[in-house]
Design an enzyme around this catalytic site. Structure first.
Site, PDB file in Angstrom:
ATOM      1  N   ILE A  21      18.724 -22.760 -17.705  1.00  0.00           N
ATOM      2  CA  ILE A  21      18.180 -24.105 -17.891  1.00  0.00           C
ATOM      3  C   ILE A  21      18.606 -24.973 -16.714  1.00  0.00           C
ATOM      4  CG2 ILE A  21      18.151 -26.121 -19.415  1.00  0.00           C
ATOM      5  CD1 ILE A  21      18.942 -24.224 -21.707  1.00  0.00           C
ATOM      6  N   LYS A  37      21.724 -25.681 -12.385  1.00  0.00           N
ATOM      7  CA  LYS A  37      21.128 -24.549 -13.092  1.00  0.00           C
ATOM      8  C   LYS A  37      22.242 -23.873 -13.886  1.00  0.00           C
ATOM      9  CE  LYS A  37      17.786 -22.119 -11.253  1.00  0.00           C
ATOM     10  NZ  LYS A  37      17.006 -21.160 -10.425  1.00  0.00           N
ATOM     11  N   ASP A 130       7.518 -15.238  -5.824  1.00  0.00           N
ATOM     12  CA  ASP A 130       7.111 -16.034  -6.984  1.00  0.00           C
ATOM     13  C   ASP A 130       6.692 -17.434  -6.546  1.00  0.00           C
ATOM     14  OD1 ASP A 130       6.537 -16.479  -9.666  1.00  0.00           O
ATOM     15  OD2 ASP A 130       8.585 -17.096 -10.163  1.00  0.00           O
TER      16      ASP A 130
END
Length: 314
Positions: A21, A37, A130
């Site tokens: 998260i 993070k 990504d």
């Protein structure tokens, strides 16, 4: 015993990355905002997730003005915290909330910065794997930065076999969709071509809902590939001779009428060996008169400056 985490107060949850998260937090000593993070360590046997180790090891040595900066890494209890520089929002949120901000000048500035960062990664033999609007962070000063290197990896020459379960579907290169395990920098360039188109059109270019739907959307627009426009494509593991034969249509009008049409098509070239590189893309005529935009009116963050929302981090 105090730790570096005692210097921060958590303001709000701002998202979730490849793992963990992400919170916005504030330094008690400087007042600087950072992104934290938080990754839960599941147990002694499993240890730190491989994705976290990969991101930490890559970002530690990857210093570029358009790559998000990793300030520190802290383990506290059963959690690992990665402390990043904070940027206001990601490109996806900006496109969703304020489409009118995407002037031709801003799109050109953003693409120039992104290509510079991706080219830097590729020169240092790193594939991001990504690239999508959610992993591009922006600020009010016109900066855009690559983030979330959880799926990134170093690559070597000669090529190694890599997993093809990478890249969010809408931005996934056709060679990955067709099952190749040997791919290189072209997968990132394809993703950037899709993101480039999305900024111009204000909508996704190939919004597939499954791998086959994704392929068919690409085929309908660019034509079904064959050995003439992509030598070796029929030998890829998931290529089927029974694929429908589409001749292709023109790209959507906002793309065909845009000054970057030629550059976008070279980024969306089927043959990965002929797909333009980030370095060559930066030399394209489209960027001849690029001027970086130094102010972007981002949507107001309703939580910004709200001291009442701050809580102890640990």
């Amino acid at each position: 015993m105090t730790t570096i985490l005692d210097n921060f107060q958590r303001a709000e949850k701002i998202g979730e990355g490849t793992y963990g998260i992400v919170y916005k937090a504030r330094s008690n000593s400087t007042g600087q905002d950072v992104a934290l993070k938080k990754i839960r360590l599941e147990g002694e046997t499993e240890g730190v997730p491989s994705t976290a180790i990969r991101e930490i090891s890559l970002l530690k040595n990857l210093k570029h003005p358009n790559v998000v900066q990793l300030f520190d890494v802290v383990i506290s209890g059963n959690n690992l915290y990665m402390i990043f520089e904070y940027l206001n929002m990601d490109l996806k949120k900006l496109m969703d909330k304020k489409k009118d901000v995407f002037t031709p000048q801003l799109i050109k500035s953003y693409m120039h910065q992104i290509l510079d960062a991706v080219g830097f990664c590729h020169t240092n033999r790193i594939l991001h794997r990504d690239l999508k609007p959610q992993n591009l962070l922006v600020d009010t000063a016109g900066k855009i930065k690559l983030a979330d290197f959880g799926l990134a990896r170093a690559f070597n020459v000669p090529m190694r076999a890599y997993t093809h379960e990478v890249v969010t579907l809408w931005y996934r290169a056709p060679e990955i969709l067709l099952g190749t395990k040997f791919y290189s920098t072209g997968v990132d360039i394809w993703s950037l071509g899709c993101i480039f188109s999305e900024m111009i059109m204000r909508r996704s270019l190939f919004p597939g809902d499954s791998e086959i739907d994704q392929l068919y959307r690409i085929f309908r627009t660019l034509s079904t590939p064959d050995e003439t426009n992509w030598p070796g494509v029929t030998q890829l593991p998931d290529f089927k001779t029974k694929f429908p034969r589409w001749e292709g249509t023109n790209m959507p009008q906002p793309i065909t009428e845009h000054e970057a049409h030629e550059l976008i098509m070279s980024m969306l070239c089927y043959d990965p060996n002929l797909r333009i590189s980030a370095k060559d893309a930066l030399q394209h005529a489209y960027f001849r008169n690029v001027q970086h935009v130094d102010h972007v009116a981002l949507p107001v963050d309703p939580n910004a400056g709200s001291a009442s929302r701050l809580t102890r981090l640990v």
